[in-house]
Design an enzyme around this catalytic site. Sequence first.
Site, short mmCIF file in Angstrom:
data_model
loop_
_atom_site.label_atom_id
_atom_site.label_comp_id
_atom_site.label_asym_id
_atom_site.label_seq_id
_atom_site.Cartn_x
_atom_site.Cartn_y
_atom_site.Cartn_z
CB CYS A 76 -7.92 -2.02 3.70
SG CYS A 76 -8.64 -1.02 5.02
CG HIS A 130 -9.44 -5.58 1.78
ND1 HIS A 130 -9.83 -4.75 2.81
CD2 HIS A 130 -10.33 -5.37 0.79
CE1 HIS A 130 -10.89 -4.06 2.44
NE2 HIS A 130 -11.23 -4.42 1.23
#
Length: 469
Positions: A76, A130
Amino acid sequence: MKRILATLALLASGILPAAAADAAPSKPNVLFIAIDDLNHWVGYLGRNKQTITPNIDKLAARGVRFTRSYCAAPVCNPSRAALMSGMRPSTTGVYSNNEDWRTVIPEEKTLITTFRNAGYFTGGAGKIYHGGFDRTSEWEDYPKEKGKEPKPKGSDGVGGIKFAPLDCADSDLSDWGITDYAIEQLGKKHDRPIFIACGLHKPHMPWNVPQKYYDMHPLDKIELPPHLEGDLADVPPAGVKMARPEGDHAAMLKSGRWKEAVQGYLAAISYTDMNIGRLMEAYDKSPIKDNTIIVFWGDHGWHLGEKEHWRKFALWEESTRAPMLWVVPGLTKPDSLCERTVDCMSIYPTLCDLAGIPKPAHVEGKSIKSLLADPKSAWDTPALTTHMYNNHAVRSEGWRYIRYANGDEELYDETKDPLEYKNLAGDSNFADKKAELAKWLPTSNKEPAAGKGEDKQKGKGKKKKAAAE
């Protein structure tokens, strides 16, 4: 004041002629849809016949759908940092979930700042960067998400693979409110072009969604993904180490709940598809529909037992392939299919190209505007994916070449072997093919940000949990 300064800057640069200053709102708006952990299990790609994604499929039919689109990193944080900054992990040193990208990526280099400086209203909600590393100063509006989500009763999965149905309403999950934000912005009257980001969490774990989405995928109808026992036999040690078959996969086999996990992932995808339907309904009613670009992207893929692996964190097809869709009024044609190989580094420069904003010098990707206009046009740049320091995969239309930091290699003929069962890297007959693909590998690899990227991913306790997600 910020809008005035941005307009003056455009006038001074010659980008925006004085006579056109009042026409700034005619620049295309952007609806930027990010989906977390969604692999290629979407209906329009046909890879998994069990998935139910009618709304995503309808969105795909509005414009150009890419069949070979890949992430910059199968994790991510580095994937999103790369896409939003225009700089690859090998350039920034952001390789893991624990590295704070803000320490190495200045605010003035991001996609959001570029559009904001060009006179756009920039608003977003949900997961674009993120979690834990948000920099809200880039945005003009970025509301916080609501509090804790409902918890399941009873078992919540197998080890770190979390899945369970919920007794709750659709609106009790945070993705509902995130979608509401984008819907609200699409319906507002704006006095300048807008860039609205909608970052949906599902199907990121936990795959906890209302029971009705589980009911859409009855357990007795679930089929396991394609897999081959002993698939890792010809994978070099570096690749096996990434796969960690002794971890999630061993636990899943022991539990006997593999099909339940697949059901949970499919249910979470269907929940997200519902929110995409809500968003597209608002888009169709929006007064700015005819001048709004849609770009829909996933941050990376996901394994559910293929190659004895779960999650992302690998350089194979399942973990690196993610959906990408574009709808550009006046440019894309409905129901267009592009089979060229692209990666998410193309998003930043393409949006600049479409909006008439000069591409910043630091941006590494290439615009795919030509492919949006003609999906069959020439394109010779393969996709490049990086996982941790100096491990890379090059994906062309027909091949995947992986080179690990220690020199281990994998090579797959994607035309004959789309499930990547046979590693051809050791066959001398393919030496020229390896050399051809290897020329696309980065020529320099920056050390991990803070110098602990790989150690952090293998850390213990909270650090280990954060990296695993």
